[in-house]
Design an enzyme around this catalytic site. Structure first.
Site, PDB file in Angstrom:
ATOM      1  N   LYS A 112      -0.688  -9.150  -6.064  1.00 46.84           N
ATOM      2  CA  LYS A 112      -0.969 -10.454  -5.459  1.00 46.84           C
ATOM      3  C   LYS A 112      -2.239 -10.414  -4.594  1.00 46.84           C
ATOM      4  O   LYS A 112      -2.887 -11.432  -4.398  1.00 46.84           O
ATOM      5  CB  LYS A 112       0.203 -10.916  -4.590  1.00 46.84           C
ATOM      6  CG  LYS A 112       1.559 -10.980  -5.272  1.00 46.84           C
ATOM      7  CD  LYS A 112       1.685 -12.163  -6.199  1.00 46.84           C
ATOM      8  CE  LYS A 112       3.114 -12.524  -6.591  1.00 46.84           C
ATOM      9  NZ  LYS A 112       3.903 -11.486  -7.238  1.00 46.84           N
TER      10      LYS A 112
HETATM   11  C1  PLP Z   1       4.803 -11.510  -8.302  1.00 45.86           C
HETATM   12  C2  PLP Z   1       5.198 -10.235  -8.927  1.00 45.86           C
HETATM   13  C3  PLP Z   1       5.536 -10.143 -10.285  1.00 45.86           C
HETATM   14  C4  PLP Z   1       5.579 -11.356 -11.178  1.00 45.86           C
HETATM   15  O1  PLP Z   1       4.316 -11.924 -11.396  1.00 45.86           O
HETATM   16  P1  PLP Z   1       4.198 -13.439 -11.911  1.00 45.86           P
HETATM   17  O2  PLP Z   1       2.751 -13.753 -11.871  1.00 45.86           O
HETATM   18  O3  PLP Z   1       5.000 -14.260 -10.952  1.00 45.86           O
HETATM   19  O4  PLP Z   1       4.779 -13.489 -13.283  1.00 45.86           O
HETATM   20  C5  PLP Z   1       5.824  -8.894 -10.804  1.00 45.86           C
HETATM   21  N1  PLP Z   1       5.819  -7.796 -10.027  1.00 45.86           N
HETATM   22  C6  PLP Z   1       5.512  -7.839  -8.721  1.00 45.86           C
HETATM   23  C7  PLP Z   1       5.546  -6.589  -7.918  1.00 45.86           C
HETATM   24  C8  PLP Z   1       5.190  -9.059  -8.117  1.00 45.86           C
HETATM   25  O5  PLP Z   1       4.877  -9.114  -6.817  1.00 45.86           O
END
Ligand code: PLP
Length: 462
Positions: A112
């Protein structure tokens, strides 16, 4: 570059407006009116460049004239300067033809940060120019919130409120949200699941009086600028493995469908991508949908991969918009049906269209733990549970024709309990955040109630 809503009736916006708006006023999501193309020559010319240079070349056409080239280059440089790895998104090899894309070297140890650090800098540049102030409200299953707080803390023109499901995020995630001392950040522990947090967030955006009153801005994965930031590492990794001269496959641990949708955009831009594999945990609505056409909302069952404990995958609407030939009215009907009945069935033609780009698989809790243990034994890599789901599903889909890249979405130290249970090893936090458990926490408990949330936010803004 113009942005249009997946529901067809919100105003057409430019990049900066779409970024500031988040959710479109008709309830839809903004997508570019056209996808810029990169030729094989353009892609070849990315070889050997830094992450930042690739980021500039891949994202530039989507930005339009919102920022000058120099401004945008500075924004990118500041966004990734705090990462703990010179390659930003390094590739490591797991097995013959199978590679892991480590997306966890940012300040909060999850992918993120790639999007949130960029969006923080974009907001700052844009608000400094306009003299405006905004209130960011976000919903998180854990990682978005910590990344947002880290990216926006201390910025002058922004207040940040993050809703997370009380008791359902890991200690590291909670502490990353609750320990920053800057007065413009607010961690709100809400009763309920992530889907409840996301639903209340959508309610706030659909309450136009509140939305305009506090100048609400959204940074959830529905925000187009976040998807765009994530397109970049599909290019850097594919080029490292020989694109455009050969096609690369990707497996993506998926919750809200943002990360994998970025891969789909890379493919639409011209990057040769063979398979895009959606990997889900036991909350497998997307896997069931791609297998049967039934998008049936179920109860969320808490798992050891909490960032993927999601039923309603917001960004899936963007893929549906394309599968329906960009017919906003059809998407509006579909989403209204979903809201009223809790389930929709996709026609065979639409399902075939989606399957041209996406395949899928799921991992149970036991399979996730087993994959963490096996990967540690066989390849000396510690995986977080989300990344392990990707590796398990990738192993089912991998074939000799193209290298498989699995996205490692979080650092194992962010989910130490699951890693310890599978391997006996407690993964340490990187040195730069080793004192996380010594810092003071600041959290407000809030009910799952729109009126109470609005009152709390207005009160805190003064
Ligand atoms: C947010 C997240 C996901 C999922 O990603 P999306 O873009 O919501 O599909 C998977 N793994 C981790 C560690 C995350 O923080």
């Amino acid at each position: 570059m113009q942005y249009i809503s997946t529901r067809g009736s919100a105003p057409v916006l430019n990049f900066e407006q779409a970024m500031m708006t988040g959710l479109a006023r008709d309830g839809g999501l903004y997508v570019p009116a056209e996808i810029p193309q990169m030729s094989a020559g353009d892609i070849k010319s990315l070889r050997g460049l830094s992450y930042e240079e690739v980021a500039f070349r891949v994202m530039r056409p989507f930005i339009g004239d919102a920022f000058t080239d120099t401004e945008f280059q500075d924004i990118i440089a500041r966004a990734y300067a705090g990462f703990g790895h010179a390659a930003r998104a390094p590739l490591v090899q797991l097995a013959p033809n199978h590679f892991l894309l480590e997306l966890f070297h940012g300040p909060t140890l999850a992918f993120k940060d790639f999007a949130m650090q960029l969006i923080g800098q974009l907001f700052q540049a844009s608000l400094a120019r306009s003299g405006n102030r905004v209130t960011i409200v976000g919903a998180t299953s854990g990682d978005t919130g910590s990344a947002a707080i880290e990216a926006f803390k201390g910025l002058d023109a922004v207040d940040v409120f993050i809703l997370y499901p009380h008791g359902r995020v890991s200690d590291v995630q909670r502490r990353q949200m609750s320990t920053p001392s800057e007065s413009n950040v607010h961690a709100l522990a809400m009763d309920g699941h992530f889907d409840d947090c996301q639903a209340r967030l959508k309610d706030m955006f659909n309450d136009l009086e509140f939305r305009d009153g506090v100048r609400l801005a959204g940074v959830n994965s529905i925000n187009w600028a976040r998807v765009l930031a994530q397109v970049v590492y599909y290019f850097t990794s594919a080029v490292s493995l020989g694109a455009p001269d050969r096609a690369i496959s990707f497996t993506v641990p998926t919750g809200n469908f943002g990360d994998i949708f970025a891969g789909y955009i890379a493919k639409r831009m011209g990057l040769p991508i063979d398979q895009l594999v959606v990997a889900t945990n036991q909350n497998d609505i997307l896997h069931r949908c791609l297998s049967t056409g039934a998008y049936q909302v179920d109860q969320v069952i808490p798992s050891i991969s909490p960032s993927m404990d999601i039923q309603v995958s917001s960004n899936f609407e963007r893929a549906l918009f394309d599968a329906y030939g960009r017919d906003g009215a059809a998407v509006t009907r579909l989403m209204d049906d979903l809201k009223t009945t809790g389930g929709i069935h996709l026609d065979q033609g639409i399902l075939d269209q989606l399957r041209r780009d996406f395949t899928s698989g799921r991992a149970s809790e036991g399979e996730t733990s087993q994959t963490i243990a096996e990967t540690w034994q066989n390849s000396a890599e510690l995986l977080c549970p989300h990344s392990a789901i990707g590796v398990k599903v990738a192993n089912e889909q991998i074939h000799a024709a193209s290298p498989m890249v699995t996205l490692a979405t979080a650092h194992p130290a962010k989910f130490p309990d699951a890693v310890k249970a599978a391997t006996g090893i407690h993964p340490p936090l990187p040195d730069r955040m080793a004192d996380l458990f010594d810092r003071d926490e600041r959290i407000t408990r809030v009910p799952n109630d729109l009126a109470a949330l609005k009152a709390h936010i207005k009160g805190a803004l003064g």
